[in-house]
Design a protein around this motif. Structure first.
Motif, PDB file in Angstrom:
ATOM      1  N   ALA A  21       0.684  -1.368  -0.010  1.00 23.60           N
ATOM      2  CA  ALA A  21       0.135  -0.166  -0.070  1.00 23.60           C
ATOM      3  C   ALA A  21       0.866   1.321  -0.017  1.00 23.60           C
ATOM      4  O   ALA A  21       0.562   2.299  -0.811  1.00 23.60           O
ATOM      5  CB  ALA A  21      -0.925   0.080   1.169  1.00 23.60           C
ATOM      6  N   VAL A  22       1.960   1.260   0.516  1.00 24.98           N
ATOM      7  CA  VAL A  22       2.814   2.332   0.812  1.00 24.98           C
ATOM      8  C   VAL A  22       3.484   2.533  -0.568  1.00 24.98           C
ATOM      9  O   VAL A  22       3.620   3.784  -1.301  1.00 24.98           O
ATOM     10  CB  VAL A  22       3.961   2.244   1.725  1.00 24.98           C
ATOM     11  N   SER A  80       1.068   4.082  -2.807  1.00 20.24           N
ATOM     12  CA  SER A  80       0.736   5.409  -2.339  1.00 20.24           C
ATOM     13  C   SER A  80       1.780   6.514  -3.148  1.00 20.24           C
ATOM     14  O   SER A  80       1.212   7.683  -3.551  1.00 20.24           O
ATOM     15  CB  SER A  80       0.770   5.747  -0.935  1.00 20.24           C
ATOM     16  N   TYR A  81       3.100   5.980  -3.316  1.00 21.72           N
ATOM     17  CA  TYR A  81       3.901   6.907  -3.922  1.00 21.72           C
ATOM     18  C   TYR A  81       3.457   7.043  -5.340  1.00 21.72           C
ATOM     19  O   TYR A  81       3.522   8.104  -5.849  1.00 21.72           O
ATOM     20  CB  TYR A  81       5.382   6.056  -3.855  1.00 21.72           C
ATOM     21  N   LEU A 105       0.611   6.705  -6.777  1.00 19.82           N
ATOM     22  CA  LEU A 105      -0.700   7.703  -6.931  1.00 19.82           C
ATOM     23  C   LEU A 105      -0.089   9.142  -6.797  1.00 19.82           C
ATOM     24  O   LEU A 105      -1.070   9.949  -7.236  1.00 19.82           O
ATOM     25  CB  LEU A 105      -1.767   7.117  -5.955  1.00 19.82           C
ATOM     26  N   SER A 106       0.518   9.540  -5.489  1.00 16.62           N
ATOM     27  CA  SER A 106       0.742  10.550  -5.193  1.00 16.62           C
ATOM     28  C   SER A 106       1.456  11.315  -6.385  1.00 16.62           C
ATOM     29  O   SER A 106       1.039  12.456  -6.876  1.00 16.62           O
ATOM     30  CB  SER A 106       1.570  10.705  -4.041  1.00 16.62           C
ATOM     31  N   ALA A 133      -4.410   8.668  -2.375  1.00 23.12           N
ATOM     32  CA  ALA A 133      -3.167   8.394  -2.263  1.00 23.12           C
ATOM     33  C   ALA A 133      -2.464   8.648  -0.809  1.00 23.12           C
ATOM     34  O   ALA A 133      -1.768   8.164  -0.177  1.00 23.12           O
ATOM     35  CB  ALA A 133      -2.248   9.096  -2.993  1.00 23.12           C
ATOM     36  N   PHE A 134      -2.959  10.029  -0.357  1.00 23.75           N
ATOM     37  CA  PHE A 134      -2.479  10.586   0.850  1.00 23.75           C
ATOM     38  C   PHE A 134      -2.923   9.605   1.999  1.00 23.75           C
ATOM     39  O   PHE A 134      -2.349   9.626   3.109  1.00 23.75           O
ATOM     40  CB  PHE A 134      -2.553  11.972   1.042  1.00 23.75           C
ATOM     41  N   LEU A 160      -3.770   6.603   2.042  1.00 23.47           N
ATOM     42  CA  LEU A 160      -2.665   5.375   2.301  1.00 23.47           C
ATOM     43  C   LEU A 160      -1.250   5.794   2.585  1.00 23.47           C
ATOM     44  O   LEU A 160      -0.578   5.190   3.494  1.00 23.47           O
ATOM     45  CB  LEU A 160      -2.545   4.982   0.688  1.00 23.47           C
ATOM     46  N   LEU A 161      -0.710   6.738   2.292  1.00 22.54           N
ATOM     47  CA  LEU A 161       0.442   7.212   2.608  1.00 22.54           C
ATOM     48  C   LEU A 161       0.472   7.528   4.115  1.00 22.54           C
ATOM     49  O   LEU A 161       1.672   7.170   4.656  1.00 22.54           O
ATOM     50  CB  LEU A 161       0.969   8.599   2.002  1.00 22.54           C
ATOM     51  N   ARG A 175      -1.225   5.938   6.270  1.00 19.43           N
ATOM     52  CA  ARG A 175      -1.738   4.713   6.859  1.00 19.43           C
ATOM     53  C   ARG A 175      -2.954   4.944   7.755  1.00 19.43           C
ATOM     54  O   ARG A 175      -3.155   4.494   8.792  1.00 19.43           O
ATOM     55  CB  ARG A 175      -0.642   4.267   7.617  1.00 19.43           C
ATOM     56  N   TRP A 182     -10.837   7.347   6.181  1.00 22.35           N
ATOM     57  CA  TRP A 182     -10.814   7.500   4.972  1.00 22.35           C
ATOM     58  C   TRP A 182     -11.476   8.858   4.637  1.00 22.35           C
ATOM     59  O   TRP A 182     -11.211   9.596   4.027  1.00 22.35           O
ATOM     60  CB  TRP A 182     -11.069   6.227   3.933  1.00 22.35           C
TER      61      TRP A 182
END
Length: 423
Positions: free
Chosen positions: A133-134, A137-138, A140-141, A295-296, A298-299, A301, A307
């Motif tokens: 997931a991390v 997120s990178y 997607l960000s 994305a954020f 996820l980033l 966590r 959410w």
């Protein structure tokens, strides 16, 4: 956690109370709590447990001295605990868990020893799913930044997203490899610049600088710079200056990586395409904002239940900045827009903490992610490396202006709605 009268758990043995508070401090630090909030939270919790705690927090260490309230004002510290820690990273789900465990243990709903063990369990390593997931997120960000802030072409969006995934993988791998961790930012910047230049030269022309900035956006220490200024403004000078030094070191490593890769490409005769592709249409701003908000979440966590709140905070922060920039007649992200965004998010995070009984960081941290001027600092150092001193200094002044505006907004938000909880 808010300071109150003596709690039922104050009757527990002294060692149990101290062990619980030390573990609480360790977890709050690990999950990205700033020095003022950590010190306030631990000191307030100690008071409810019948102790006096003098807490000193920095990005890499915590020192706590404990004295027993039962001995009166003349009590001297019985135990002093020194902890050497790695710099923390925001983990909203575990921060909320730690906050809930502390509230329940102090209120007597949970035995202090059981609370200690539950706090200790929060330090478990991330699962493969969490690591994936991390990494996601990178990517997607990076893609959302291209569409939302840089307004580049579709090719730039895809390239930035793919490179962002590679950067996320490097970051996850470095978490368990100390030698790689020390140079991970420079390696990430080198890889991002080299790959972007190769793609631009042999596949499709790209706006290389925009793609590299978007791919590295998560590593750019905008949050660290903002936290450092907030700590300095609240007279936590050691922590603020240390955090500022760490952020500057990260900027230097990122800039060195990009410059080194550019020089290697130039030596090998690899040059990017010279014609520009059409930019993304205006309608892409809206899906990009939602993509970035996810994305954020996820980033940082965030837990699934948080959410909607996290994504709403990201959207609100961006909208407030755009609106503030528009009414001030300046570009979005100008000082007044950043100040307005910080003001709204600071006040709302305190309201959320007061009525939801959860850490205000759930709104505050993701909400300001699109407001922090980390990319401005990256460009400033890049210009200085390229020996463009005038443009580098001009961009540096803009960085300071935006940092001051954001921190002022957050401080005024605390005045607008006084925080009832430390986190």
């Amino acid at each position: 956690m808010s300071p109150a009268v003596l709690a039922p758990a104050a009757a527990a043995p002294l060692n149990a109370r101290i062990a619980f508070l030390v573990e609480l401090a360790r977890r709050l630090h690990q999950y990205g709590t700033s020095a003022p909030r950590l010190e306030m939270a631990v000191a307030g919790s100690a008071q409810r447990l019948g102790l006096v705690a003098d807490v000193w927090s920095s990005p890499t260490a915590i020192i706590i001295s404990f004295a027993d309230l039962a001995e009166g004002e003349e009590a001297l510290a019985k135990v002093t605990q020194v902890m050497r820690l790695a710099p923390g990273d925001v983990n909203l789900a575990r921060l909320c868990e730690a906050d809930d465990i502390a509230d329940r243990a102090i209120a007597g709903e949970l035995d202090l020893r059981e609370g200690f063990h539950r706090l200790r369990e929060l330090g478990r390593p991330d699962t493969r799913r969490a690591q994936a997931a991390v990494v996601g997120s990178y990517g997607l960000s990076a893609a959302s930044v291209v569409a939302l802030l840089l307004h580049s072409a579709w090719a730039d969006l895809l390239a930035a997203g793919a490179i962002g995934l590679v950067i996320g993988l490097i970051t996850v791998l470095s978490a368990t490899r100390p030698r790689l961790a020390a140079a991970s930012e420079a390696i990430s910047a080198l890889v991002a610049t080299f790959v972007a230049t190769l793609v631009s030269a042999y596949v499709v022309p790209l706006a290389v600088k925009s793609v590299v900035l978007a791919a590295l956006i998560v590593l750019v220490p905008g949050m660290s710079l903002t936290t450092a200024v907030r700590e300095i403004s609240s007279q936590h000078l050691v922590s603020g200056v240390a955090r500022m030094g760490g952020a500057v070191a990260t900027l230097l490593k990122l800039t060195f990586g990009t410059v080194a890769a550019s020089q290697v490409c130039a030596a090998l005769g690899i040059e990017g395409g010279s014609y520009a592709l059409p930019p993304l249409p205006a309608w892409t701003d809206y899906p990009a904002l939602l993509l970035g908000a996810a994305a954020f979440a996820l980033l940082f966590r965030a837990a699934w239940r948080d959410w909607p709140v996290v994504m709403g905070a990201v959207v609100l922060g961006y909208a407030a900045t755009r609106w503030g920039g528009a009414i001030s007649g300046a570009i979005p992200g100008a000082p007044f827009g950043v100040f307005l965004g910080g003001l709204l998010l600071g006040g709302l995070s305190n309201l959320y903490a007061r009525f939801a009984h959860r850490p205000g960081a759930v709104i505050r941290e993701p909400g300001i992610i699109l407001l922090v001027p980390g990319s401005v600092g990256f460009r400033s150092v890049s210009y200085l490396f390229e020996r463009d001193t005038t443009l580098g200094m001009d961009t540096g002044i803009l960085l300071v202006t935006l940092l001051i505006s954001l921190v002022a907004g957050l401080l005024f938000g605390d005045l607008l709605v006084s925080p009832r909880r430390s986190l």
